[in-house]
Design an enzyme around this catalytic site. Structure first.
Site, PDB file in Angstrom:
ATOM      1  N   GLY A   6     -42.714 -25.784   1.322  1.00 28.25           N
ATOM      2  CA  GLY A   6     -42.585 -25.348   2.627  1.00 28.25           C
ATOM      3  C   GLY A   6     -41.296 -25.313   3.375  1.00 28.25           C
ATOM      4  N   PRO A  39     -38.618 -17.802  -7.906  1.00 30.43           N
ATOM      5  CA  PRO A  39     -38.511 -16.659  -8.758  1.00 30.43           C
ATOM      6  C   PRO A  39     -36.702 -16.307  -8.744  1.00 30.43           C
ATOM      7  CG  PRO A  39     -40.165 -15.928  -7.078  1.00 30.43           C
ATOM      8  CD  PRO A  39     -39.697 -17.449  -6.679  1.00 30.43           C
ATOM      9  N   HIS A  64     -35.368 -20.323  -0.188  1.00 29.00           N
ATOM     10  CA  HIS A  64     -35.566 -21.283  -1.304  1.00 29.00           C
ATOM     11  C   HIS A  64     -36.128 -22.756  -0.673  1.00 29.00           C
ATOM     12  CE1 HIS A  64     -33.379 -20.067  -5.304  1.00 29.00           C
ATOM     13  NE2 HIS A  64     -33.154 -19.004  -4.329  1.00 29.00           N
ATOM     14  N   ASP A  65     -35.684 -22.826   0.628  1.00 28.25           N
ATOM     15  CA  ASP A  65     -36.162 -24.133   1.297  1.00 28.25           C
ATOM     16  C   ASP A  65     -37.671 -23.814   1.594  1.00 28.25           C
ATOM     17  OD1 ASP A  65     -36.356 -26.611   2.628  1.00 28.25           O
ATOM     18  OD2 ASP A  65     -36.597 -25.583   4.461  1.00 28.25           O
ATOM     19  N   VAL A  95     -40.395 -23.711  -1.609  1.00 24.98           N
ATOM     20  CA  VAL A  95     -40.748 -25.282  -2.367  1.00 24.98           C
ATOM     21  C   VAL A  95     -41.098 -26.218  -1.230  1.00 24.98           C
ATOM     22  CG1 VAL A  95     -39.801 -26.942  -3.531  1.00 24.98           C
ATOM     23  CG2 VAL A  95     -38.970 -24.640  -4.056  1.00 24.98           C
ATOM     24  N   GLU A 120     -34.178 -30.890  -5.146  1.00 27.40           N
ATOM     25  CA  GLU A 120     -34.214 -29.398  -5.329  1.00 27.40           C
ATOM     26  C   GLU A 120     -32.593 -28.916  -5.406  1.00 27.40           C
ATOM     27  OE1 GLU A 120     -36.571 -27.797  -2.217  1.00 27.40           O
ATOM     28  OE2 GLU A 120     -38.007 -29.388  -2.331  1.00 27.40           O
ATOM     29  N   SER A 145     -35.877 -29.708   2.542  1.00 24.16           N
ATOM     30  CA  SER A 145     -36.020 -30.418   1.538  1.00 24.16           C
ATOM     31  C   SER A 145     -35.030 -29.649   0.598  1.00 24.16           C
ATOM     32  CB  SER A 145     -37.177 -30.411   0.862  1.00 24.16           C
ATOM     33  OG  SER A 145     -37.648 -29.028   0.399  1.00 24.16           O
ATOM     34  N   ASP A 173     -39.045 -27.229   5.283  1.00 24.21           N
ATOM     35  CA  ASP A 173     -39.033 -28.631   5.764  1.00 24.21           C
ATOM     36  C   ASP A 173     -37.666 -29.195   5.488  1.00 24.21           C
ATOM     37  OD1 ASP A 173     -38.746 -28.822   2.894  1.00 24.21           O
ATOM     38  OD2 ASP A 173     -40.356 -30.500   2.757  1.00 24.21           O
TER      39      ASP A 173
END
Length: 356
Positions: A98, A196, A92-93, A96, A111, A102, A100
Site C-alpha cells: 500500500g 508488473p 511502485h510504492d 507493495v 524494496e 516503504s 506507505d
C-alpha cells in the site's frame, strides 16, 4: 477547477464496463457505475477512508501543497523525465504494502534495493521536499503523503496538448489528495518482485490490479501514464529478435516501428520513449500508438488487442476528455490503496530511514 460534463460521456464507459463485468471470471467484481466527472465536481462523493482528510494539514502545515508544487516544478523544469519517474515511484510504492512510503526506505533488503526497483528515479525530489517541509512543519507530514501529492503535481505539471501558439486545448488531470497517511516501518525486497514489469499477460495484470482494489478500467487508464516517460531498452529487447524463443521478433510490432527500435536499442542500457510520437506531452497518443502496433512494452500492446481492454482503448482514443477525468479518479483510488493511518505507522523525519 470546473469540468463540464459532455452529453455523450457516460454511455461509452457504462457500456464498456458492463461488457467487462459480464466476464464470468470478474463477474463478482462489478461496481456501481458513476459518471467520473461527477466525482471531480463533487469530491465528497469519493469514498473517504477513515483517517484521511482533505483538510488534514490545514492547521498544522498550511503551506504543504505550495511547497510540494514548487519543488516538483523546480525539478521537472531541470529534467522533464522526472514527471513520469515520480508517477512510477508512487505506483511502485502503492503496489507493495500500500501507499506507505516503504519504497523510499534505503537499507539492505528493502524494496528500493530489489532488482525490480533498480530503474526507479525521483528519490532526490522527495528528499528535497521533505527537507523543506521539516523546516516549516517538523515531525508533522508523512513521506507517504508527500509522495502521493508529488505524483499528482508531476501529472498536472506535464505539458498538455496545445495548438501552434502553445495554448492548452485540454487540461491535464487534476485531483484533490486526501491526507493523513502514515509511513510504514517494513520494506522487503522480495515483495517488490510482484510489481508488473512489462512481460505479463492481461490476465496477470487484471489479477494484480484486483488484488489492490483496482479494476480493468483502472488498469487501462493508469497504463496511460506511459504517454510520458521512458524505459531502458533492456525492458523490451526480447521483443526485437527472439520473442518467446521463436528466433523472430514479436509479430505484434509494426514493421516500421521494429526497424526504429532495432536502431535505437542496440544496447540494453539505452533509453527509449514509451510514446514514440509525443513523449513529452500528457495526451492520448499512447492509446493511438497501440492501435498502430506501436506499444513499446509487450503489456502495453496487449491492452490494445485483448478483448477485455481493446474497447476501452478505442474509447479513450476517440474521447480524450474521458481519459483525463478518469485518470484523476484512478490515481486518487491508487493513492488510497491499503494506507496506514493513526497508530498503524509513523511520520518519518527522514524518508530514507525509519525513526530510531
Amino acid at each position: 477547477m470546473h469540468f463540464s460534463t459532455p452529453s455523450c460521456f457516460l454511455l461509452p464507459i457504462l457500456a464498456l464496463l458492463l461488457i467487462s463485468a459480464s466476464s464470468a471470471q470478474y463477474e463478482e467484481q462489478e461496481e456501481e457505475l458513476v459518471d467520473p466527472l461527477t466525482y471531480l465536481e463533487n469530491p465528497s462523493l469519493n469514498e473517504m477512508l477513515p483517517g484521511l482528510s482533505y483538510s488534514y494539514y490545514h492547521q498544522t502545515c498550511p503551506d504543504l501543497e505550495a511547497i510540494i508544487n514548487r519543488k516538483v516544478k523546480e525539478w521537472i523544469d531541470k529534467d522533464y523525465t522526472l514527471a513520469a519517474s515520480l508517477i512510477r515511484l508512487h505506483f511502485h510504492d502503492c503496489a507493495v504494502r500500500g501507499c506507505d512510503a516503504s519504497i523510499l526506505l534505503d537499507q539492505s533488503g528493502s524494496e528500493r534495493w530489489a532488482d525490480a526497483s533498480k530503474t526507479l528515479r525521483g528519490f532526490q525530489v522527495i528528499d528535497d521536499i521533505k527537507a523543506e517541509v521539516e523546516r516549516k512543519c517538523p515531525k508533522t507530514v508523512s513521506c507517504a503523503d508527500i509522495l502521493t501529492a508529488a505524483a499528482r503535481d508531476a501529472t498536472i505539471l506535464s505539458p498538455a496538448p496545445g495548438d501552434a501558439t502553445g495554448l492548452d486545448l485540454v487540461r491535464v488531470p487534476f485531483w484533490m489528495v486526501p491526507y493523513g497517511r502514515k509511513d510504514g516501518r517494513v520494506s522487503i525486497d522480495k515483495e517488490a518482485q510482484t510489481v508488473p514489469m512489462g512481460r505479463e499477460n492481461v490476465t496477470a495484470l487484471l489479477e494484480f490490479f484486483q488484488s489492490k482494489g483496482l479494476n480493468v478500467l483502472d488498469l487501462v487508464v493508469l497504463s496511460g501514464a506511459h504517454t510520458i516517460g521512458r524505459t531502458t531498452c533492456g525492458a523490451m529487447q526480447h521483443r526485437l529478435y527472439d520473442f518467446h524463443g521463436t528466433g523472430k521478433p514479436d509479430p505484434s510490432i509494426s514493421p516500421k516501428y521494429l526497424k526504429f527500435l532495432r536502431r535505437k536499442c542496440r544496447w540494453a542500457s539505452e533509453y527509449v520513449d514509451l510514446d514514440a510520437i509525443t513523449p513529452r506531452t500528457f495526451d492520448v497518443m499512447y492509446y493511438k500508438n497501440l492501435q498502430h502496433n506501436m506499444g513499446l512494452l509487450a503489456t502495453d500492446q496487449m491492452l490494445g488487442s485483448d478483448s477485455r481492454t481493446s474497447d476501452l482503448v478505442a474509447t479513450l482514443v476517440s474521447k480524450p476528455s474521458i481519459f483525463y477525468s478518469q485518470f484523476a479518479l484512478s490515481m486518487e483510488k491508487l493513492g488510497n490503496t491499503q494506507v496506514l493511518t493513526g497508530d498503524d505507522g509513523e511520520i518519518r523525519v527522514n524518508c530514507n530511514f525509519v525513526n530510531p
